[in-house]
Design an enzyme around this catalytic site. Structure first.
Site, short mmCIF file in Angstrom:
data_model
loop_
_atom_site.label_atom_id
_atom_site.label_comp_id
_atom_site.label_asym_id
_atom_site.label_seq_id
_atom_site.Cartn_x
_atom_site.Cartn_y
_atom_site.Cartn_z
N GLY A 45 -67.11 -58.81 -15.35
CA GLY A 45 -66.71 -58.91 -13.99
C GLY A 45 -65.84 -57.95 -13.70
O GLY A 45 -64.83 -57.76 -14.51
N GLN A 50 -58.81 -54.60 -8.62
CA GLN A 50 -58.44 -54.11 -10.09
C GLN A 50 -58.72 -52.58 -10.32
O GLN A 50 -58.04 -52.12 -11.39
CB GLN A 50 -59.51 -54.83 -11.35
N CYS A 94 -59.28 -61.28 -18.85
CA CYS A 94 -59.16 -60.76 -17.47
C CYS A 94 -59.09 -59.15 -17.95
O CYS A 94 -58.12 -58.83 -18.64
CB CYS A 94 -58.32 -60.74 -16.43
N LEU A 95 -59.81 -58.07 -17.40
CA LEU A 95 -59.64 -56.65 -17.73
C LEU A 95 -58.30 -56.22 -17.14
O LEU A 95 -57.84 -55.31 -17.97
CB LEU A 95 -60.61 -55.97 -17.18
N HIS A 136 -63.96 -66.32 -10.71
CA HIS A 136 -62.54 -65.49 -11.21
C HIS A 136 -62.67 -64.28 -10.41
O HIS A 136 -61.31 -63.91 -10.12
CB HIS A 136 -62.79 -65.31 -12.82
N GLU A 137 -63.64 -63.69 -10.18
CA GLU A 137 -63.69 -62.28 -9.39
C GLU A 137 -63.50 -62.56 -7.92
O GLU A 137 -62.67 -61.77 -7.25
CB GLU A 137 -64.98 -61.54 -9.44
N HIS A 140 -59.78 -62.74 -7.28
CA HIS A 140 -58.91 -61.44 -7.30
C HIS A 140 -58.95 -60.94 -5.86
O HIS A 140 -57.93 -60.40 -5.49
CB HIS A 140 -59.88 -60.48 -7.93
#
Length: 172
Positions: A45, A50, A94-95, A136-137, A140
């Site tokens: 994701g 991000q 997380c990226l 989660h996304e 963000h």
């Protein structure tokens, strides 16, 4: 085109994103870029903040089975409209917080509405990993990171590691 992923702490990761009023070709290109960036990372994701864009856009693909075709989803203005009382705990990463993982508990099942790249409204029920990923996304988009669910000591420890990683990368 792959885009650079912001690393925590970055003030843009803590901002609430604006709703997308009109889906333009630029936004469709951003979605394509985000999918390419996510797959390359590799991740399941990615949210627009991000990559430094403060619009309500996320992409995800939680297909993990060998031989299963990918299922890339592009979601403009995604919103959880219902969630189960039953909870699930996943070891989230997380990226924007590379190589750091922690258990986060979220609703096991969520109903989500969103607009696709063609402007069509969708509603779908997500379960398990898909439910965790979409929540989660969406977090963000609201300026919330998975580490915000952790205790202050663990959160500070991870933040210090990310500050060091950013310093090390800046030095080359």
């Amino acid at each position: 085109m792959k885009r650079p992923i912001l690393i925590h702490p970055d003030p843009r990761l803590k901002k609430v994103c604006a709703p997308v009023a009109d889906i333009s070709d630029d936004l469709r290109q951003l979605a394509d870029d985000m999918l390419e960036t996510m797959y390359d990372a590799p991740g399941i994701g990615l949210a627009a903040p991000q990559v430094g864009v403060l619009d309500r856009l996320i992409v995800l693909d939680c297909v993990r089975e060998e031989g299963e075709p990918p299922r890339p989803l592009v979601m403009f203005n995604p919103e959880v409209i219902a969630s189960s009382d039953e909870m699930n705990t996943y070891d989230e990463g997380c990226l924007s917080i590379p190589d750091q993982y922690a258990e986060v508990t979220r609703p096991k099942v969520v109903d989500v509405t969103w607009i696709d790249r063609d402007g069509k409204l969708h509603r779908e029920t997500f379960d398990g990993l898909w439910a965790t990923c979409v929540q989660h996304e969406i977090d963000h988009l609201n300026g919330k990171l998975f580490i915000d669910y952790l205790g202050p000591m663990k959160r500070q420890m991870i933040t210090r590691k990310m500050q060091k990683l950013k310093r090390d990368r800046a030095r080359g």
